[in-house]
Write an enzyme that holds these catalytic residues in place. Sequence first.
Site, PDB file in Angstrom:
ATOM      1  N   THR A 157       0.846  -1.191   0.000  1.00 38.26           N
ATOM      2  CA  THR A 157       0.000   0.000   0.000  1.00 38.26           C
ATOM      3  C   THR A 157       0.882   1.242   0.000  1.00 38.26           C
ATOM      4  OG1 THR A 157      -1.804  -1.134   1.124  1.00 38.26           O
ATOM      5  CG2 THR A 157      -1.747   1.260   1.308  1.00 38.26           C
ATOM      6  N   GLN A 190      -4.149  -7.556  -6.538  1.00 41.17           N
ATOM      7  CA  GLN A 190      -4.626  -8.009  -5.234  1.00 41.17           C
ATOM      8  C   GLN A 190      -6.018  -7.446  -4.959  1.00 41.17           C
ATOM      9  OE1 GLN A 190      -3.320  -6.658  -1.268  1.00 41.17           O
ATOM     10  NE2 GLN A 190      -2.550  -8.734  -0.943  1.00 41.17           N
ATOM     11  N   HIS A 221      -6.922 -11.133  -1.089  1.00 44.71           N
ATOM     12  CA  HIS A 221      -6.319 -10.661   0.164  1.00 44.71           C
ATOM     13  C   HIS A 221      -7.163 -11.144   1.336  1.00 44.71           C
ATOM     14  CE1 HIS A 221      -4.092  -8.449   2.994  1.00 44.71           C
ATOM     15  NE2 HIS A 221      -4.158  -7.233   2.500  1.00 44.71           N
ATOM     16  N   ASN A 227      -3.926  -9.875   7.280  1.00 46.02           N
ATOM     17  CA  ASN A 227      -3.623  -8.580   7.897  1.00 46.02           C
ATOM     18  C   ASN A 227      -4.817  -7.848   8.489  1.00 46.02           C
ATOM     19  OD1 ASN A 227      -1.084  -9.195   7.033  1.00 46.02           O
ATOM     20  ND2 ASN A 227      -0.992  -7.657   5.427  1.00 46.02           N
ATOM     21  N   TYR A 239      -8.042  -7.701   7.492  1.00 45.31           N
ATOM     22  CA  TYR A 239      -9.093  -7.172   6.615  1.00 45.31           C
ATOM     23  C   TYR A 239     -10.256  -8.163   6.540  1.00 45.31           C
ATOM     24  CZ  TYR A 239      -5.468  -3.761   5.828  1.00 45.31           C
ATOM     25  OH  TYR A 239      -4.507  -2.811   6.035  1.00 45.31           O
ATOM     26  N   ARG A 250      -3.702 -14.901  -0.064  1.00 41.32           N
ATOM     27  CA  ARG A 250      -2.758 -14.464   0.965  1.00 41.32           C
ATOM     28  C   ARG A 250      -3.366 -14.602   2.357  1.00 41.32           C
ATOM     29  NH1 ARG A 250       0.235  -8.660   2.325  1.00 41.32           N
ATOM     30  NH2 ARG A 250       2.305  -9.557   2.551  1.00 41.32           N
ATOM     31  N   ASN A 273      -3.807  -4.538  12.934  1.00 37.58           N
ATOM     32  CA  ASN A 273      -5.241  -4.234  12.936  1.00 37.58           C
ATOM     33  C   ASN A 273      -5.978  -4.962  14.061  1.00 37.58           C
ATOM     34  OD1 ASN A 273      -5.414  -2.297  10.865  1.00 37.58           O
ATOM     35  ND2 ASN A 273      -5.374  -3.889   9.288  1.00 37.58           N
ATOM     36  N   GLY A 282       8.986  -6.936   0.341  1.00 36.36           N
ATOM     37  CA  GLY A 282       8.239  -5.689   0.375  1.00 36.36           C
ATOM     38  C   GLY A 282       9.129  -4.464   0.396  1.00 36.36           C
TER      39      GLY A 282
END
Length: 361
Positions: A29, A102, A178, A181, A183, A230, A238, A317
């Site tokens: 991101t 993604q 995705h 993480n 979400y 992923r 989060n 990354g």
Amino acid sequence: MSSTKTNLFSPIKFGDLELSNRIIMAPLTRNRAAEGNVPQDMNVEYYRQRASAGLIISEGSQISPQGLGYPGTPGIHSDAQVEGWLKVTAAVHKVGGKIFCQLWHVGRISHTSLQINGELPVAPSALKPNGQIFTYTGLEDFEMPRALTTDEIPGIIADYVNAAQNAKRAGFDGVEIHSANGYLLDQFIRDSTNQRQDQYGGDITNRMRLLIEVTKQVVAVWGKDRVGVRLSPENSFNDMKDSNPQQTFNAVAKALSDFPLAYLHILEGDMMTGERQLDYVELRKCFNGYYMANNGYDLELANTAIAEGHADMAAFGKLFIANPDLPYRFANKLPLNTPDNATFYGGDEKGYTDYAAWIKA
């Protein structure tokens, strides 16, 4: 799938899609989309510079306006966004690169100021995350999300299908779902964020039901070997946790083995603390396809993981942020640029497309 002779520089094939190496650019991101969450010229240049990766996985791209969680993140749900991404994929392909999109829905990691008509963010259950989120006016406390009703779930799945179709129109080589993480799909899987009483809550079979249904439909759009997933089994980002992450994600990996996926992409450990509690060798054995390892890998660690059969690919990354020619630097044992953390999110070309390369990309 690996041998002692196989390393990061060995080609690998997803069906008829051949990657020139196993050095994968992780989804990152960067908050630099234009108005309307449309990819713009500097995004085209950014991805073009990094096309020597065996595969680029795009930054998370929201599947719907509801899926938006941060300012300046690109979408894959409007015609203008598709047109913007077409320029990116064309530039990557022109220099021989491969790129997946993604597909992203943030769930509760959003804010009313980012949602249409100021609606509440949605989630499996009405549970507010601790912490703050970056909005157009700066940091704001997270809000109490609204729990999705059972009859809203088919609409979420339809949004993933639409986004998968749009990714095809935009010229991508495949897509990554995705489910990591903290979400939306991850919120359904982990029991700290899913307290539902319907068929999408309770035991792990129910909690992963949405991911499995989304995967089935996205594979139907793209076909064999063009969809990745992923996961992040123990990442606390989060405000996430699970009471038994090994058992939970072993089960998810086994269930995903029923699909002809391109790969399973695992963020190993907790990117917030650096801790690794799970047995990722065990997790890897639960999945019968290609395994992509991520989080804390360098050239040596990645080559060791591939040589030992733990991983088939490794995703990088921050190293790709600062080193657009990362495969060339790895191959020639060249020094690496240091990432500038201050320019990771938002801004202009500084810290985005101005990192020096050893050779002109």
